[in-house]
Design a protein around this motif. Structure first.
Motif, PDB file in Angstrom:
ATOM      1  N   ALA A  35       0.829  -1.206   0.000  1.00 44.85           N
ATOM      2  CA  ALA A  35       0.000   0.000   0.000  1.00 44.85           C
ATOM      3  C   ALA A  35       0.861   1.253   0.000  1.00 44.85           C
ATOM      4  CB  ALA A  35      -0.935   0.001   1.207  1.00 44.85           C
ATOM      5  N   THR A  39      -0.667   4.326  -4.872  1.00 44.76           N
ATOM      6  CA  THR A  39      -1.389   5.589  -4.691  1.00 44.76           C
ATOM      7  C   THR A  39      -2.869   5.382  -5.014  1.00 44.76           C
ATOM      8  OG1 THR A  39      -0.898   6.232  -6.983  1.00 44.76           O
ATOM      9  CG2 THR A  39       0.619   7.024  -5.259  1.00 44.76           C
ATOM     10  N   GLY A  40      -3.681   6.356  -4.608  1.00 46.96           N
ATOM     11  CA  GLY A  40      -5.096   6.366  -4.975  1.00 46.96           C
ATOM     12  C   GLY A  40      -5.861   5.146  -4.495  1.00 46.96           C
ATOM     13  N   ALA A  41      -6.725   4.639  -5.374  1.00 47.02           N
ATOM     14  CA  ALA A  41      -7.586   3.505  -5.027  1.00 47.02           C
ATOM     15  C   ALA A  41      -6.781   2.254  -4.738  1.00 47.02           C
ATOM     16  CB  ALA A  41      -8.580   3.242  -6.160  1.00 47.02           C
ATOM     17  N   SER A  42      -5.645   2.107  -5.416  1.00 48.93           N
ATOM     18  CA  SER A  42      -4.814   0.929  -5.195  1.00 48.93           C
ATOM     19  C   SER A  42      -4.314   0.877  -3.753  1.00 48.93           C
ATOM     20  CB  SER A  42      -3.628   0.941  -6.166  1.00 48.93           C
ATOM     21  OG  SER A  42      -2.817  -0.198  -5.970  1.00 48.93           O
ATOM     22  N   ARG A  43      -3.879   2.022  -3.224  1.00 48.45           N
ATOM     23  CA  ARG A  43      -3.427   2.062  -1.830  1.00 48.45           C
ATOM     24  C   ARG A  43      -4.563   1.697  -0.888  1.00 48.45           C
ATOM     25  NH1 ARG A  43       0.085   6.765   1.076  1.00 48.45           N
ATOM     26  NH2 ARG A  43       1.598   5.810  -0.318  1.00 48.45           N
ATOM     27  N   ARG A  44      -5.739   2.268  -1.126  1.00 48.83           N
ATOM     28  CA  ARG A  44      -6.892   1.970  -0.267  1.00 48.83           C
ATOM     29  C   ARG A  44      -7.223   0.484  -0.291  1.00 48.83           C
ATOM     30  NH1 ARG A  44     -11.657   3.904  -3.121  1.00 48.83           N
ATOM     31  NH2 ARG A  44     -11.453   1.821  -4.035  1.00 48.83           N
ATOM     32  N   ASN A  45      -7.206  -0.116  -1.471  1.00 48.88           N
ATOM     33  CA  ASN A  45      -7.551  -1.536  -1.599  1.00 48.88           C
ATOM     34  C   ASN A  45      -6.543  -2.427  -0.882  1.00 48.88           C
ATOM     35  OD1 ASN A  45      -9.791  -0.855  -3.092  1.00 48.88           O
ATOM     36  ND2 ASN A  45      -8.784  -1.154  -5.070  1.00 48.88           N
ATOM     37  N   TRP A  46      -5.251  -2.083  -0.979  1.00 47.04           N
ATOM     38  CA  TRP A  46      -4.232  -2.864  -0.261  1.00 47.04           C
ATOM     39  C   TRP A  46      -4.435  -2.743   1.245  1.00 47.04           C
ATOM     40  CZ3 TRP A  46      -1.813  -6.685  -2.180  1.00 47.04           C
ATOM     41  CH2 TRP A  46      -1.318  -6.691  -3.479  1.00 47.04           C
ATOM     42  N   TYR A 103      -1.667   6.254   5.610  1.00 49.94           N
ATOM     43  CA  TYR A 103      -1.891   7.640   5.193  1.00 49.94           C
ATOM     44  C   TYR A 103      -1.210   8.666   6.111  1.00 49.94           C
ATOM     45  CZ  TYR A 103      -5.308   6.023   1.780  1.00 49.94           C
ATOM     46  OH  TYR A 103      -5.908   5.417   0.706  1.00 49.94           O
TER      47      TYR A 103
END
Length: 260
Positions: A35, A39-46, A103
């Motif tokens: 994560a 960045t972005g949605a990828s970080r949130r999903n991880w 974050y």
């Protein structure tokens, strides 16, 4: 006072419980590392995957260990809604800690807050799981040992997060996951040492499900999820590997462009 058995299933339950906690920790910590490179949605999903993995590992560890728990003089049942609530709380509180790491702007502060949140998630899951116990008697606690169990969970979870984010390579990931497994297991058995049972003999039927009726099948499902997701994470390329692959393919694409 009822005589408590913690290892009535032998050493199989504590060893298997530690293995599940370590697998959940390994998956969650690796997802957290992924994560931070995204960045972005990828970080949130991880980070979501990390929260689910660690929460599932905590829950599975607790109830596999509880397969060896027994009290002479009473049967034991588990309240199903409370048991499921414990799983959701573990994911939510652990997720708060993991997202703080993901974050946070200041690494040291986010690491401490993340360790606090993850450790409290471990402790919350344990004591909610104990609240799900139905038996002929009353559960009591040694407050000093309860406090020690929470401190162990927070301290070891913080150490595991630090190791995952600081020590690079396979050895670092292995050490971090073993520390995370130790955090959950040590907290569990310290918390169990705090338990006392004041029996109230009765022939009335107990509500809820036995460990084998409900908890063991769900633990198998969650355990399978952890192992399959671990394989996916291990096989999926990291951000660095993706960048290297794209850089390597760029000259080939340029060479294929028509000249003039």
């Amino acid at each position: 006072m009822g005589h408590i058995h913690h290892f009535s299933a032998g050493w199989v339950s504590p060893l298997l419980a530690y293995a599940m906690a370590s697998v959940g920790g390994a998956l969650g910590l690796r997802c957290t590392v992924r994560a931070l490179a995204a960045t972005g949605a990828s970080r949130r999903n991880w980070l979501l995957t990390a929260s689910i993995a660690i929460g599932s590992g905590i829950w599975t560890m607790h109830f596999i260990a509880m397969l060896g728990f027994g009290v002479s003089g009473t049967a034991i049942r588990y309240d199903i809604p409370f048991t499921v609530l414990g799983l959701l709380i573990a994911m939510a509180v652990t997720g708060a800690g993991i997202f703080t790491v993901g974050y946070g702007r200041i690494r040291s502060r986010s690491l401490l807050l993340g360790g606090l949140g993850t450790g409290l998630g471990v402790a919350a899951m344990h004591y909610l799981g104990m609240a799900a116990l139905n038996l002929h008697g009353t559960v009591t606690y040694d407050i000093a040992l309860v406090g020690l169990s929470v401190a162990i969970a927070v301290g070891a979870a913080t150490a595991a997060l630090w190791a995952a984010l600081t020590v690079r390579g396979t050895s670092g990931a292995a050490v971090a996951s073993l520390v995370m497994g130790l955090a959950v297991s040590s907290m569990h058995y310290t918390g169990m040492a705090a338990v006392g049972i004041e029996l109230a003999p009765s022939r009335a039927p107990l509500s809820g499900a036995t460990a084998m009726e409900f908890i063991f099948p769900l633990a198998v499902v969650l355990g399978s999820f952890l192992f399959l997701t671990s394989a996916f994470v291990a096989l999926s390329p990291t951000a660095r590997e993706k960048a290297a692959s794209e850089a390597a393919s760029t000259p080939l694409r340029e060479a294929e462009l028509p000249i003039g």
